[in-house]
Write a protein that holds these residues in place. Sequence first.
Motif, short mmCIF file in Angstrom:
data_model
loop_
_atom_site.label_atom_id
_atom_site.label_comp_id
_atom_site.label_asym_id
_atom_site.label_seq_id
_atom_site.Cartn_x
_atom_site.Cartn_y
_atom_site.Cartn_z
N UNK A 60 0.85 -1.19 0.00
CA UNK A 60 0.00 0.00 0.00
C UNK A 60 0.89 1.25 0.00
N UNK A 61 0.65 2.18 -0.92
CA UNK A 61 1.54 3.34 -1.05
C UNK A 61 1.19 4.45 -0.05
N UNK A 62 2.22 4.99 0.57
CA UNK A 62 2.08 6.17 1.43
C UNK A 62 3.27 7.07 1.15
N UNK A 63 3.03 8.36 1.10
CA UNK A 63 4.13 9.31 0.87
C UNK A 63 5.08 9.32 2.06
N UNK A 64 6.36 9.46 1.76
CA UNK A 64 7.35 9.62 2.84
C UNK A 64 7.19 11.02 3.41
N UNK A 65 6.88 11.09 4.68
CA UNK A 65 6.65 12.39 5.32
C UNK A 65 7.66 12.70 6.42
N UNK A 66 8.00 11.68 7.22
CA UNK A 66 8.91 11.94 8.34
C UNK A 66 9.79 10.71 8.54
N UNK A 67 11.03 10.80 8.08
CA UNK A 67 11.94 9.69 8.30
C UNK A 67 13.19 9.80 7.47
N UNK A 68 14.28 9.25 8.00
CA UNK A 68 15.51 9.08 7.24
C UNK A 68 15.58 7.61 6.86
N UNK A 69 15.90 7.31 5.60
CA UNK A 69 15.81 5.93 5.14
C UNK A 69 16.94 5.61 4.18
N UNK A 70 17.48 4.43 4.34
CA UNK A 70 18.53 3.95 3.45
C UNK A 70 18.61 2.45 3.57
N UNK A 71 19.66 1.86 3.00
CA UNK A 71 19.84 0.41 3.05
C UNK A 71 21.32 0.12 3.16
N UNK A 72 21.66 -0.88 3.98
CA UNK A 72 23.05 -1.12 4.34
C UNK A 72 23.49 -2.52 3.95
N UNK A 73 24.71 -2.62 3.42
CA UNK A 73 25.36 -3.89 3.14
C UNK A 73 26.22 -4.30 4.33
N UNK A 74 26.51 -5.57 4.41
CA UNK A 74 27.29 -6.10 5.53
C UNK A 74 28.75 -6.32 5.13
N UNK A 75 29.66 -5.88 6.00
CA UNK A 75 31.08 -6.13 5.81
C UNK A 75 31.50 -7.49 6.36
N UNK A 76 30.83 -7.94 7.40
CA UNK A 76 31.24 -9.15 8.10
C UNK A 76 31.26 -10.37 7.19
N UNK A 77 32.06 -11.34 7.58
CA UNK A 77 32.26 -12.51 6.73
C UNK A 77 31.08 -13.46 6.74
N UNK A 78 30.21 -13.37 7.72
CA UNK A 78 29.07 -14.28 7.82
C UNK A 78 27.75 -13.55 7.82
N UNK A 79 26.66 -14.33 7.78
CA UNK A 79 25.31 -13.77 7.77
C UNK A 79 24.55 -14.25 9.01
N UNK A 80 25.25 -14.23 10.14
CA UNK A 80 24.71 -14.75 11.39
C UNK A 80 24.34 -13.60 12.33
N UNK A 81 23.69 -13.95 13.43
CA UNK A 81 23.20 -12.97 14.38
C UNK A 81 24.32 -12.17 15.07
#
Length: 405
Positions: A71-92
């Motif tokens: 469902x579409x909503x306009x971005x009104x209040x927030x900072x948003x991005x996406x991050x890649x991982x440097x670590x060697x694994x994909x664990x917790x």
Amino acid sequence: MARAIVLVLDSFGIGHAPDADKFGDIGANTFAHLAEKHYQITGKKINLPHLTSMGLAEASFAAGNTTFPIEPYAVTKGAYGYAAELSSGKDTPSGHWEMTGVPVLFDWGYFTDKENAFPKTLMATINQKTGYAGMLGNCHASGTEIIARLGKEHIKTGLPICYTSADSVFQVAAHEEHFGLDNLYAYCEMVRTLLDDYNIGRVIARPFVGNSAEDFIRTGNRRDYSVLPPSPTVLDKMVNADGHVISVGKIADIFAHQGISEKTKATGIDALVDATISHIQSARTNSIIFTNLVNFDQDYGHRRDPLGYAQALEAFDKRLPDIIDAMTDDDILYMTADHGCDPTWQGSDHTREFVPMIAYHHNIGDVNLGQRNSFADLGQTLAEMFSLEALDYGQSFYQQLSKNE
């Protein structure tokens, strides 16, 4: 003085990472795929008005280079991005340590054999040190599947159920009444001391209750026994500077209780949110309230339940106004994840993905943070927010959060 509220939507990936080919995860996209399944099954688009208005959909479309039914909503209040991982694994642990400024750049040890997973010498030592005649399992398994399969034998024999996964982990399932919680914890604590030479990241106690495969269910008394991060995290720096760090959920276990001032356990997303709100209402200034919402991962991602995952996200979105209403003008809310766990992907393991990097305060506008090259950007941002010594990794986005409406 400000406070930071950090919510980890455990396993909420938003598109395969640049190095996903190394993990066999090209094409994984937790958010997009659960949204698509939700639409296919219900005929309705996933509805996340608060997260979407903070920029989650925009960040996710960019990270996955795709769109999906929402469902579409306009971005009104927030900072948003996406991050890649440097670590060697994909664990917790790798994901959490990296988001606090300490990526895992070494290789964890793993038990790679699907059957007869643990070395015979290790099993013999565990049996000798713990006093048990043996163990059940000794394989890769899903936690819910293995208690259904071996729970009755466990009750009959009194032997612990030991298993692993693609993560660097040794897991022990045991019945709370027939085996006993204290015995389970003591067993796991002993196993933890025996795994240093194997470089295993965590031992996890997985208690359950019930009488048969039909009603065996894991309880909220899980406990993680982790090794320490390899260097000081932003949590350590915060505590050393007389700040206050509050763990909600399994955060304290992930950091081996280092850099933690206070901890609260809770079971279920609503209970974890309630505990977080309680701390927002009472925590002093110069505090970090750090919450892991584990149920997204353990109840829906690993169990490959995309519809359940989508519905849990919608329920969480409805709770966001409760969190926001408890915040003061100086507080900043951060939301991210530690890895992906695409519920439509093969197997039942984590997936190597970008994670969202969302920030909110009452006076923020529409701020696009773009692609971040490390989860450690969050730790560096917290360090700048609280005027702590800079970390070795990460680029702060704290100054970008000052943009007003």
